[in-house]
Write a protein that holds these residues in place. Sequence first.
Motif, PDB file in Angstrom:
ATOM      1  N   UNK A 173      10.040   3.259  11.069  1.00 32.26           N
ATOM      2  CA  UNK A 173       8.691   3.025  10.569  1.00 32.26           C
ATOM      3  C   UNK A 173       7.721   2.758  11.698  1.00 32.26           C
ATOM      4  N   UNK A 174       6.460   3.108  11.474  1.00 29.73           N
ATOM      5  CA  UNK A 174       5.370   2.748  12.378  1.00 29.73           C
ATOM      6  C   UNK A 174       4.314   2.054  11.550  1.00 29.73           C
ATOM      7  N   UNK A 175       4.070   0.772  11.836  1.00 26.77           N
ATOM      8  CA  UNK A 175       3.058   0.006  11.123  1.00 26.77           C
ATOM      9  C   UNK A 175       1.990  -0.406  12.124  1.00 26.77           C
ATOM     10  N   UNK A 176       0.921   0.401  12.185  1.00 25.62           N
ATOM     11  CA  UNK A 176      -0.164   0.130  13.109  1.00 25.62           C
ATOM     12  C   UNK A 176      -1.178  -0.817  12.498  1.00 25.62           C
ATOM     13  N   UNK A 177      -2.011  -1.411  13.344  1.00 29.10           N
ATOM     14  CA  UNK A 177      -3.074  -2.286  12.864  1.00 29.10           C
ATOM     15  C   UNK A 177      -4.249  -1.455  12.381  1.00 29.10           C
ATOM     16  N   UNK A 212       4.828   5.914   8.086  1.00 26.71           N
ATOM     17  CA  UNK A 212       3.740   5.757   9.050  1.00 26.71           C
ATOM     18  C   UNK A 212       2.482   5.277   8.340  1.00 26.71           C
ATOM     19  N   UNK A 213       1.900   4.156   8.842  1.00 29.77           N
ATOM     20  CA  UNK A 213       0.675   3.653   8.229  1.00 29.77           C
ATOM     21  C   UNK A 213      -0.148   2.837   9.216  1.00 29.77           C
ATOM     22  N   UNK A 214      -1.429   2.647   8.864  1.00 25.84           N
ATOM     23  CA  UNK A 214      -2.306   1.682   9.531  1.00 25.84           C
ATOM     24  C   UNK A 214      -2.718   0.687   8.456  1.00 25.84           C
ATOM     25  N   UNK A 215      -2.491  -0.601   8.697  1.00 28.14           N
ATOM     26  CA  UNK A 215      -2.750  -1.598   7.657  1.00 28.14           C
ATOM     27  C   UNK A 215      -4.214  -2.006   7.594  1.00 28.14           C
ATOM     28  N   UNK A 216      -4.992  -1.662   8.616  1.00 32.32           N
ATOM     29  CA  UNK A 216      -6.423  -1.944   8.589  1.00 32.32           C
ATOM     30  C   UNK A 216      -6.827  -3.290   9.156  1.00 32.32           C
ATOM     31  N   UNK A 217      -5.902  -3.973   9.835  1.00 24.55           N
ATOM     32  CA  UNK A 217      -6.222  -5.265  10.447  1.00 24.55           C
ATOM     33  C   UNK A 217      -5.220  -5.550  11.557  1.00 24.55           C
ATOM     34  N   UNK A 218      -5.472  -6.633  12.286  1.00 23.25           N
ATOM     35  CA  UNK A 218      -4.540  -7.069  13.331  1.00 23.25           C
ATOM     36  C   UNK A 218      -4.041  -8.483  13.031  1.00 23.25           C
ATOM     37  N   UNK A 364       7.473  12.931   9.091  1.00 20.66           N
ATOM     38  CA  UNK A 364       6.554  11.798   9.026  1.00 20.66           C
ATOM     39  C   UNK A 364       6.026  11.647   7.613  1.00 20.66           C
ATOM     40  N   UNK A 365       6.193  10.451   7.055  1.00 23.18           N
ATOM     41  CA  UNK A 365       5.703  10.146   5.730  1.00 23.18           C
ATOM     42  C   UNK A 365       4.477   9.252   5.867  1.00 23.18           C
TER      43      UNK A 365
END
Length: 368
Positions: A173-177, A212-218, A364-365
């Motif tokens: 998984x990739x969980x970006x900010x 793969x996602x960006x959660x929208x915050x840090x 990539x999902x």
Amino acid sequence: MKTWRKIASLILATAMVFAMTACTKDQGNQASSDSASGKYEIALITDVGTIDDKSFNQGAWEGVVAYAEENKLTYKYYKPSEKSDDAYLTSIDLAVKAGAKIIVCPGYLFEKPVYNAQDKYPDIKFIILDGYPHTGDYTPVVKENTLSIFYTEQEAGFLAGYAAVKDGYTKMGFMGGIAVPAVIRFGFGYVQGADYAAKELGLADGSVEIKYTYVGNFDATPENMAKAASWYNEGTEVIFACGGAVGNSVMKAAETAKTKVIGVDVDQSSESQTVITSSMKNLTKSVYDALTEYYGGKFRGGEILYLDAGVGGVQLPMESSKFEKFTQKDYDTIYNKIINKEIKILGDQDAADASKLETTKVVVDLID
């Protein structure tokens, strides 16, 4: 690089001592060296965190501490009262009033404040990491008293993805900010590294899956922890937590699920036993080197630098990594291939999203 990892460990201990014995003045939580005159010539302004955030601020601060302690110079950090351009400029004003000759500003949040400060204080030098001064239109305006430093995060991400697959992970998984360029580059590199390793291992097409996602915050939030927990419950074996405090949420989820995490920016192995490695920018070394150049009369003002593997700008902390199959020899081999440009690693401008990287072994999902 081994030498720098050892130095970084010593600096961390030193920084924590200073943090615990810090003087509390204008903005609180300010660690500094002893200064009989009340003047501090090297300053660092944090973004929204502290210098012991186990991430970007800390990596930069350790570079300040290392150089200042080695050369018996005074130093201090300033924590803005809030997340705003005005608050950052106020902290810069305070640093200048306290005698700062050179100010380190870690992060893209300083782009507009440094744009203003470099004109307001032409005799003060600024080092901005992961950003360049601009008015808001993203046209670089780097004056002679400012040095802008970037890192090739796609190389750092590549190393992490490559090592994970070589170590046997195939459900990743990739969980970006927030989807800022640096985070995107980390993610793109991660996907490409996983694909490259899978090809070397002769794995079947589509055998490696990456959510793969960006959660929208840090931030460390219940929502981020819940998302990571759901991925682990669905079979994800390791998540690259690429979003500052987002990593804390992912680590807590991994501890419950008894799964694994890849950290980011600095060596996060001490944060949780679930961290198998960290995709690092060599923040400490880059700040230390920039200060060395400044005090050596060779400050590269007006320049935008991109620090890559060729100058040790990115790395994995192999001495603290918890790999079972991936070895130092494996790491040295792939690192040298990157240095020698034997591998083409795409960056944030080379694909619309991670699913468009034209990988064959990796699927990539993309998840909202």
